[in-house]
Design a protein around this motif. Structure first.
Motif, PDB file in Angstrom:
ATOM      1  N   THR A  50       4.218 -53.204  13.760  1.00  0.00           N
ATOM      2  CA  THR A  50       5.630 -53.308  14.465  1.00  0.00           C
ATOM      3  C   THR A  50       5.078 -53.047  16.029  1.00  0.00           C
TER       4      THR A  50
ATOM      5  N   TYR B  35       6.017 -58.354   4.574  1.00  0.00           N
ATOM      6  CA  TYR B  35       6.116 -59.531   5.415  1.00  0.00           C
ATOM      7  C   TYR B  35       5.125 -60.470   5.027  1.00  0.00           C
TER       8      TYR B  35
ATOM      9  N   PHE C 263      13.428 -56.138   7.036  1.00  0.00           N
ATOM     10  CA  PHE C 263      13.858 -55.701   8.354  1.00  0.00           C
ATOM     11  C   PHE C 263      14.737 -54.673   8.355  1.00  0.00           C
TER      12      PHE C 263
ATOM     13  N   ARG D 145       2.975 -50.545   8.293  1.00  0.00           N
ATOM     14  CA  ARG D 145       4.120 -51.326   9.046  1.00  0.00           C
ATOM     15  C   ARG D 145       4.281 -50.679  10.268  1.00  0.00           C
TER      16      ARG D 145
ATOM     17  N   ASP E 110       1.817 -57.816   5.651  1.00  0.00           N
ATOM     18  CA  ASP E 110       1.889 -56.326   5.165  1.00  0.00           C
ATOM     19  C   ASP E 110       0.982 -56.070   4.003  1.00  0.00           C
TER      20      ASP E 110
ATOM     21  N   THR F 211       8.500 -58.408  12.553  1.00  0.00           N
ATOM     22  CA  THR F 211       8.985 -57.140  12.491  1.00  0.00           C
ATOM     23  C   THR F 211       8.744 -56.383  13.543  1.00  0.00           C
ATOM     24  N   HIS F 212       9.643 -55.377  14.016  1.00  0.00           N
ATOM     25  CA  HIS F 212       9.244 -54.803  15.478  1.00  0.00           C
ATOM     26  C   HIS F 212       9.915 -53.397  15.324  1.00  0.00           C
TER      27      HIS F 212
END
Length: 899
Positions: A578, A511, A468, A574, A520, A687-688
């Motif tokens: 996200t 992740y 994160f 990533r 990931d 994840t964002h």
């Protein structure tokens, strides 16, 4: 004593004795062997197997359970339900046999004014496993139970296992004697209608090996520690404490029966056993269906969805057999809500969705019943036309299996038309189907994955996820696994192929796949004694929901347990991930804004640049709704909302309005993802992006059905969305160029061309049929006398359809007049098909001579490798192979000549 009070007393009794109260799990758990949770201990299996360290030494719960192997028997006996509540207490290496017996005995026999159930100790019996002398001694010492009320029984009754390799052990069951009016004396061995089992105490102490059935397996040895798993049937205890004859008379089920009795023309308990069974089916299946829908299942054609569909259809058909012709499922769901919500409040808070799904299935099944009635009429008419009085078992099975038409309705309708049904044949086909289903289930059933190699690392604590806050983290290798076996070192030149090597680190930014977000990719690098080492991370999975396992391909050097390494996420991957995950939240929020709160999540998948989202909804979305969802989503993207995360308690998160996935088990502490304040608030561990604008454009690709009551939308996000739109723009430009019109006029021009093509095709069909009629008229004029009848046997060219063929045969037969005549027309295959349709007609004069179209059509079928049938005057069929048409017509003429 009301059922809710029985539940409360059980939990209070064990919480007071130091047990942690654990909420019921969803009836849907991620277990390869279970369609539904069917026992109170299922959610604790990882603790019993040693895969996870339990957070408590002792626990108690009242678990929702569903057992469906013998749905057809529900209501016939009065002890069994498809849905039931299993109250249990569990010890993980803490107390054992003595404690389990003490806890059970005191709760059962303590007076009601002291928190117990108040059972008369003189009415209680116990059974134990054959050689469990220790349990017999404890029952005598702890409970004062006399030896004559303790019976020894074999493995089939008093030895427990999950039916697969894993924990097992002897059990002790507690029975209540209901009195001589319910059967003969002699304890559970003599009569289990009089002596009702209410509680099973499992002394989980051994590990079993492979085998089938309840007794043909090997005991491998003792478990690392002794455990206790008990299960008390709440419904059976309610039956006894409420003084009713069976579980259907209790406070949670009788209201449904009373509701139906107020509508049906025939009552309950008035001497008609078949009707009583129907009432019980409705009561049982209604609440089971409500629970299943509440935990996130929609009716479907396989798996859990099929079970739900079957339950609801049995409810509807039972109501119809009671004489109820009006919709009833909505009222049944409301009754279940009212009686069960004190224990399961989600049945009230989520009632609109539960009711909508159940009622939609009732509407769909009523249409099926209408279709089935027409099919029954066809089968009944064909049976009578053949001179028979028994509807075949094959017809009954086809109606039941293919169209969902209940056998009970088939029997009833057959009697109304003066027919009987070959029930033996039907039951035989049903038995074959069940055997196939059982064989398939047995093939899928397997032992829980052997995670013993990882057990030490699981017990050591969870992997620290750093992703994160960072994309690169320094870490220590805790374990190296090859083909599931722990090794001290792995090297690039060891000849180990990809996907066989796993690295477990103490911390990682990568992740692990969960929550619809795929894992990931990245790399793990190190500088050990042998030099630089690098491994490409191709996947990350969780074991026991806590331990991150990196599946890698070792590209250079070697990795040694204990080495310090650097784990890094591919930043491009990533970023795309996200975008996809945050885009999923945005689409979900837009769906609820456009469609309303009933559009709830039923599953999702997101990967870089792409997302799909499944949601509960009846019927396809309109073009306007799809457009509005896309607009709302992209307006939120353009608004550049901040994306905030926070940790809070589950109940507080729900009170804030956070969305949770139905059927998902959440811990007490949860992570909230908030996008744009009230626009989107969901429980999520993924994840964002930092701001919604980073998602980029969102383009809906389409919307489709993935099962009854479940729809799916798919979309591209970010650069993938732009590429898709660019491709669409190029396609539109190409069409505009070809049609020589501006881009905005392309849809109208294409619609015009399609309409013109449709008109041309209709004109072509009319011309083709006119030519065929002319050819048929010429054929009638040149009818050939074969034996005693005039025959037209002709091949029809030009792609005549089967429907046109029937019309042409009628025209030709009419032109033959009253003389004995047979018409047989065979059409060449239409373009793009190998099918050869054929029709035979026999006029009344030829029928008087013994000719039948149903017989003659089979002559054509024998040569054309086809099938067909019908009546004496008209029959049709379809075969293959145009090369055999002339031979088939010749065979037909030869057959007619014999008559």
């Amino acid at each position: 004593m009301q059922t809710h009070e029985i539940r409360k007393r059980f939990l209070d009794h064990f919480v007071t004795a130091g047990h942690a109260e654990v909420p019921s799990a969803s009836v849907i758990l991620d277990d390869p062997n279970l369609l539904f949770v069917n026992a109170g201990m299922v959610q604790f299996v990882p603790y019993f197997l040693g895969q996870q360290k339990p957070p408590w030494d002792r626990a108690t719960s009242v678990q929702k359970c569903i057992r469906t192997p013998d749905i057809d028997e529900v209501g016939i006996t009065t002890r069994h339900n498809t849905f039931f509540q299993m109250a249990g207490n569990f010890s993980f290496g803490d107390y054992f046999k003595k404690g389990a017996i003490e806890f059970a005995w005191t709760l059962l026999t303590n007076p009601q004014d002291q928190g117990g159930y108040g059972f008369d100790p003189e009415k209680l019996w116990a059974t134990v496993y054959l050689d469990d002398d220790e349990a017999i001694t404890l029952w005598q010492e702890v409970a004062g139970l006399p030896l004559e009320r303790i019976q020894r029984r074999g493995m089939a009754d008093n030895y427990w296992s999950m039916g697969i390799p894993g924990p097992c052990g002897p059990s002790s069951e507690i029975y209540v004697d209901r009195g001589p009016e319910y059967g003969v004396d002699g304890g559970p061995e003599a009569n289990e209608d009089r002596y009702i089992e209410i509680w099973n105490l499992v002394f989980m102490q051994n590990e079993r090996g492979e085998g089938t059935g309840k007794s043909d397996f090997e005991i491998l040895g003792p478990l690392p520690r002794q455990n206790i798993d008990t299960g008390m049937g709440v419904e059976r205890v309610a039956c006894l404490l409420q003084g009713v004859d069976n579980v259907y008379e209790t406070d949670l089920m009788r209201p449904v029966i009373d509701l139906v009795a107020g509508i049906a023309p025939r009552g309950y308990g008035v001497g008609n056993h078949a009707d009583d069974v129907r009432y019980r089916i409705i009561a049982d299946h209604s609440r089971t269906a409500a629970i299943i829908i509440g935990d996130g299942v929609s009716p479907g054609n396989d798996g859990r969805g099929y079970v739900l569909r079957r339950l609801l259809r049995r409810v509807i058909r039972s109501a119809k057999l009671l004489g109820i012709d009006t919709p009833i499922v909505g009222d049944l769901m409301a009754s279940v809500r009212d009686s069960m919500a004190p224990s399961y409040p989600e049945l009230a808070t989520d009632f609109d969705r539960i009711n909508r799904i159940a009622v939609a299935e009732e509407t769909a099944f009523n249409r099926t019943l209408a279709s089935g009635s027409r099919l029954f009429d066809d089968a009944a008419n064909a049976t009578k036309a053949s001179g028979a009085s028994v509807l075949s078992g094959t017809d009954a099975f086809t109606l039941h299996d293919t169209y969902g038409f209940p056998i009970e309705l088939t029997l009833e309708m057959a009697a109304e038309t003066g027919l009987t049904v070959d029930e033996e044949g039907f039951r035989g086909l049903m038995a074959e189907q069940r055997q196939r289903a059982k064989a398939d289930a047995a093939a899928r059933k397997h032992a829980h994955a052997d995670l013993s190699a990882y057990r030490e690392l699981v017990d050591a604590g969870p992997t620290e996820f750093t992703g994160f806050d960072e994309l690169t983290s320094e870490a220590t290798i805790l374990g190296i696994f090859v083909d599931g076996k722990r090794v001290p070192v792995v090297a690039h030149d060891a000849g180990i192929s990809a996907e066989r090597v796993e690295l477990v680190l103490d911390r990682t930014p990568l992740y692990a796949e969960s929550g619809g977000q795929i894992a990931d990719v990245g790399a793990i690098t190190g500088t050990g004694s042998s030099g630089a080492a690098r491994a490409a991370v191709t996947d990350v999975q969780k074991i026991a929901k806590t331990l991150f396992v990196h599946r890698v391909t070792v590209e250079s050097g070697e990795f040694v347990e204990g080495d310090t390494v650097v784990a890094a996420v591919d930043p491009t991957w990533r970023h795309g991930a996200t975008q996809g995950h945050s885009g999923t939240h945005m689409v979900h929020a837009a769906l609820r804004q456009v469609l309303g709160p009933n559009a709830v999540q039923a599953g999702s998948l997101n990967r870089p640049g792409y997302l799909r989202f499944d949601f509960n909804w009846q019927g396809a979305l309109s073009d306007a709704q799809r457009e509005q969802i896309e607009v709302v989503t992209n307006e939120a993207v353009q608004a550049d909302y901040a994306v905030n995360t926070m940790y809070t308690k589950l109940e507080k998160a729900k009170a804030m309005g956070a969305m949770a996935l139905f059927g998902e088990a959440y811990p007490e502490d949860v992570r909230l993802v908030e996008i744009g304040g009230p626009f989107s608030l969901e429980l999520c561990g993924g994840t964002h992006v930092h701001n919604s604008a980073q998602i980029g454009p969102v383009t809906l690709l389409g919307e489709s059905s993935v099962g009854s009551g479940v729809r799916r939308v798919e979309a591209y996000v970010g650069l993938d969305s732009f590429k898709y739109l660019a491709k669409e723009r190029a396609l539109l430009a190409g069409l505009a160029s070809s049609l020589k019109v501006p881009s905005d006029e392309v849809p109208a021009r294409v619609a015009n061309l399609v309409e013109r093509l449709r008109v041309a095709e209709k004109e072509l069909d009319r011309s083709r049929l006119a030519n065929a009629r002319a050819a048929a008229a010429n054929a009638a004029a040149g009818a050939e006398l074969v034996g005693r009848v005039r025959v037209v046997a002709q091949r029809m060219a030009g792609g005549v359809s089967a429907g046109d063929l029937r019309s042409l045969v009628g025209d030709v037969k009419g032109k033959l007049g009253s003389e004995p005549g047979v018409v047989a027309l065979v059409a060449d295959p239409v373009e793009g098909s190998d099918a050869v349709p054929y029709v035979v007609a026999v006029n009344p004069a030829a029928q008087d001579l013994g000719f039948s179209a149903n017989d003659l059509v089979k002559v054509l079928g024998a040569t054309l490798h086809g099938r067909g049938g019908g009546k004496a005057d008209l029959a049709q069929g379809s075969g293959s192979g145009a090369a055999h048409v002339d031979a088939a017509l010749s065979a037909l003429l030869a057959e007619i000549a014999k008559g």
